[in-house]
Write an enzyme that holds these catalytic residues in place. Structure first.
Site, PDB file in Angstrom:
ATOM      1  N   ASN A  94       0.813  -1.210   0.000  1.00 50.12           N
ATOM      2  CA  ASN A  94       0.000   0.000   0.000  1.00 50.12           C
ATOM      3  C   ASN A  94       0.849   1.263   0.000  1.00 50.12           C
ATOM      4  O   ASN A  94       0.518   2.253  -0.660  1.00 50.12           O
ATOM      5  CB  ASN A  94      -0.922   0.002   1.223  1.00 50.12           C
ATOM      6  CG  ASN A  94      -1.964   1.095   1.169  1.00 50.12           C
ATOM      7  OD1 ASN A  94      -2.765   1.147   0.237  1.00 50.12           O
ATOM      8  ND2 ASN A  94      -1.973   1.973   2.150  1.00 50.12           N
ATOM      9  N   GLU A  95       1.963   1.228   0.728  1.00 51.10           N
ATOM     10  CA  GLU A  95       2.775   2.432   0.895  1.00 51.10           C
ATOM     11  C   GLU A  95       3.561   2.791  -0.363  1.00 51.10           C
ATOM     12  O   GLU A  95       3.631   3.962  -0.745  1.00 51.10           O
ATOM     13  CB  GLU A  95       3.751   2.252   2.068  1.00 51.10           C
ATOM     14  CG  GLU A  95       3.087   2.211   3.440  1.00 51.10           C
ATOM     15  CD  GLU A  95       2.612   3.570   3.922  1.00 51.10           C
ATOM     16  OE1 GLU A  95       2.807   4.571   3.210  1.00 51.10           O
ATOM     17  OE2 GLU A  95       2.031   3.628   5.022  1.00 51.10           O
TER      18      GLU A  95
END
Length: 201
Positions: free
Chosen positions: A44-45
């Site tokens: 996600n990051e």
């Protein structure tokens, strides 16, 4: 995407770079954090990009802020091992701080512990409200190395159910008491969690 036997669209497992998976494993074992959770956050990051830098200055695979990285003893946040090990240490501390509540730990990872305290739960920021369902959705997919060096690792069904139940009961969560304002992204992610999980029952 793949289809289960009911024709429901499911997301494929996360493909982790083969050179990074041993680091995630080491970090998980060192700090007692679920490897799949670390991988889900990294997906996600930064989508596993070690050179990623956000407009706010967050760095590397796990998007550590400069001050946070320094406090964790990370001297080079663009070094994959330092970055992932530092993030695992940070997440482990947050999970302990919130007595095992992963949703609050993720909220603090995203928005800072100060904001979790200020709002007595998950802060109302759209980015943070979206963050936790997305990480849970990633987690429910499982993961495999992209070089074929490992078989797919799926989280235990009961673990996912427990995390989702915990999220639902966490003050400030989008699905909490009196909240009916889920946006489309939250709905899609939470639906994926349930579909991925029930498809393996």
């Amino acid at each position: 995407n793949t289809l289960n036997n009911q024709g429901v669209s499911l997301q494929e497992p996360i493909r982790v770079p083969g050179n990074l998976e041993p680091i995630f494993k080491k970090a998980a074992e060192t700090y007692g954090v679920d490897e799949g959770l670390l991988i889900s956050i990294a997906k996600n990051e930064s989508n596993f990009r070690s050179d990623a830098k956000s407009s706010a200055g967050a760095m590397g695979i796990m998007q550590l802020m400069p001050g946070t990285a320094q406090g964790l003893g990370v001297t080079d946040a663009y070094d994959p091992e330092q970055n992932i090990m530092g993030a695992a240490k940070l997440l482990s501390g947050k999970i302990e701080q919130y007595n095992g509540n992963v949703s609050l730990a993720l909220a603090a990872y995203s928005a800072g512990s100060g904001n979790v305290k200020k709002y007595d739960g998950i802060p109302p920021f759209t980015e943070t409200q979206n963050y936790i369902p997305r990480v849970l959705s990633n987690y429910s997919r499982g993961y495999v190395t992209d070089d074929g060096s490992s078989s797919t690792v799926y989280p235990a069904t009961q673990t996912v159910i427990n995390l989702l139940d915990q999220y639902n009961q966490t003050n400030g969560s989008a699905t909490g008491t009196g909240r009916s304002d889920l946006n489309d992204r939250q709905k899609n992610d939470l639906t994926q969690v349930m579909m991925q999980t029930t498809s393996r029952l």
